[in-house]
Design a protein around this motif. Structure first.
Motif, short mmCIF file in Angstrom:
data_model
loop_
_atom_site.label_atom_id
_atom_site.label_comp_id
_atom_site.label_asym_id
_atom_site.label_seq_id
_atom_site.Cartn_x
_atom_site.Cartn_y
_atom_site.Cartn_z
N UNK A 231 0.91 -1.14 0.04
CA UNK A 231 -0.14 0.03 0.08
C UNK A 231 1.04 1.53 -0.01
N UNK A 232 0.32 2.42 0.32
CA UNK A 232 1.23 3.81 -0.09
C UNK A 232 1.82 3.90 1.60
N UNK A 233 3.05 4.71 1.24
CA UNK A 233 3.66 5.02 2.63
C UNK A 233 4.15 3.93 3.56
N UNK A 234 4.47 3.03 2.79
CA UNK A 234 5.24 1.90 3.68
C UNK A 234 6.79 1.95 3.64
N UNK A 235 7.68 1.69 4.79
CA UNK A 235 8.90 1.65 4.67
C UNK A 235 9.45 0.40 4.87
#
Length: 338
Positions: A231-235
């Motif tokens: 998904x979005x904005x994963x590190x």
């Protein structure tokens, strides 16, 4: 695009109830669909919306057919059927093949005529681009990267050197793939940076959401398996390995050298410490903190659910005394045993 119900029935191997020549031009929910749109019923809780829907036709299971006032396509799994045919109604423009005049492509890079390279794209030395690849505006692809056939890289993506992406993968805007991992050695005079000499290997049919970052490996590669969806904005930190067909929701942070198995589900904002082993088929609930390895499949969670403020504050105050209470109980148990 407009398609007939007969066309959809053949594609889905569905049982058609209604006129085959009826045309649908889009998708809609049961509550909002117009008379030229297709909808679906996957959850029986929405049956009341089915009974009053304005859709042209509905994808549903056989046990819901008697409640459908419009044409129907009967399938075993309506949600999967909806997913399969949704591509016919995708509104994203189809880029034309060719390299935009403002793009900068190193002479040693291999870019086939079938690829679409957008404005201000930079493709560095010895990059290999596959057939039918789409590269959106302002994207940078570093030296010696390999992008597999049919990949779609949306605008403003940065791909550092030595990254490999398998066929049919999708990389959304503002992703950063292959940045240095967080590797530093402490010393008397501060921090000494450790060169991150590994790369990033991304498998086939992977989708990586907007703003997600995947760091390159310190020595070995960071690896994302086939069919993984992020998904979005994963590190994803250096040397992490994510197994095939695992799904990870937004805001998850995965520390270095943790290995996640295949077919895992990780909920939003969960945090995984470094150097852990997570076995196959594990589900981690949202906002959980995983600080130990998980060796058995199943569902795991650790976050406290929301509560009224006064009760939450009382419980937090009691939580601070748990260690003291534990010692008192142990003492009472020892005294009772004497």
């Amino acid at each position: 695009m407009s398609v007939t119900l007969a066309f959809l029935a053949e594609e889905l191997d569905a049982e058609l109830h209604g006129p085959g020549d009826l045309t649908v031009t889009g998708l809609g929910t049961l509550a909002s669909a117009r008379g030229d749109q297709l909808s679906f019923l996957a959850n029986p809780r929405y049956r009341s919306q089915l009974e009053t829907t304005g859709a042209a036709a509905v994808l549903l299971r056989a046990d819901q057919l008697e409640h459908c006032p419009v044409a129907a396509l009967v399938v075993a799994d309506p949600y999967m059927a909806y997913a399969r045919i949704s591509r016919h109604f995708d509104t994203a423009p189809a880029p034309a093949p060719g390299v935009h005049p403002s793009a900068v492509v190193d002479p040693s890079a291999r870019v086939p005529a079938s690829a679409s390279v957008g404005p201000n794209v930079v493709i560095e030395a010895e990059v290999v681009i596959g057939e039918g690849v789409v590269i959106g505006a302002n994207t940078v692809i570093g030296a010696r990267c390999e992008i597999g056939d049919g990949c779609h890289i949306w605008p403003n993506v940065t791909i550092y050197h030595g990254v490999t992406i398998g066929p049919r993968s999708i990389i959304h805007a503002h992703c950063v793939l292959g940045a240095d991992g967080f590797g530093f050695a402490p010393g008397a005079d501060g921090w000494t940076k450790i060169a991150q000499v590994g790369g990033v290997r991304i498998g086939a049919d992977v989708e990586i959401g907007a703003g997600t970052t995947v760091d390159r490996g310190a020595i070995d590669d960071t690896v994302i398996g086939n069919g993984v969806i992020l998904d979005n904005q994963i590190q994803v930190a250096h040397n992490v390995v994510i197994g095939d067909h695992t799904a990870i929701a937004g805001k998850v942070g995965i520390a270095g050298s943790t290995r996640i198995g295949a077919q895992c589900l990780i909920g939003g904002a969960a945090g995984l410490s470094g150097h852990l082993e997570i076995c196959d088929r594990v589900q981690i609930l949202g906002m959980s903190l995983v600080s130990r390895s998980i060796t058995e499949p199943g569902t795991y969670g650790s976050a406290l659910p929301v509560d009224k403020q006064d009760r939450y504050r009382r419980n937090v105050a009691r939580f601070r005394h748990l260690d003291e209470l534990h010692r008192r109980v142990r003492k009472l148990e020892r005294d009772a045993g004497e």
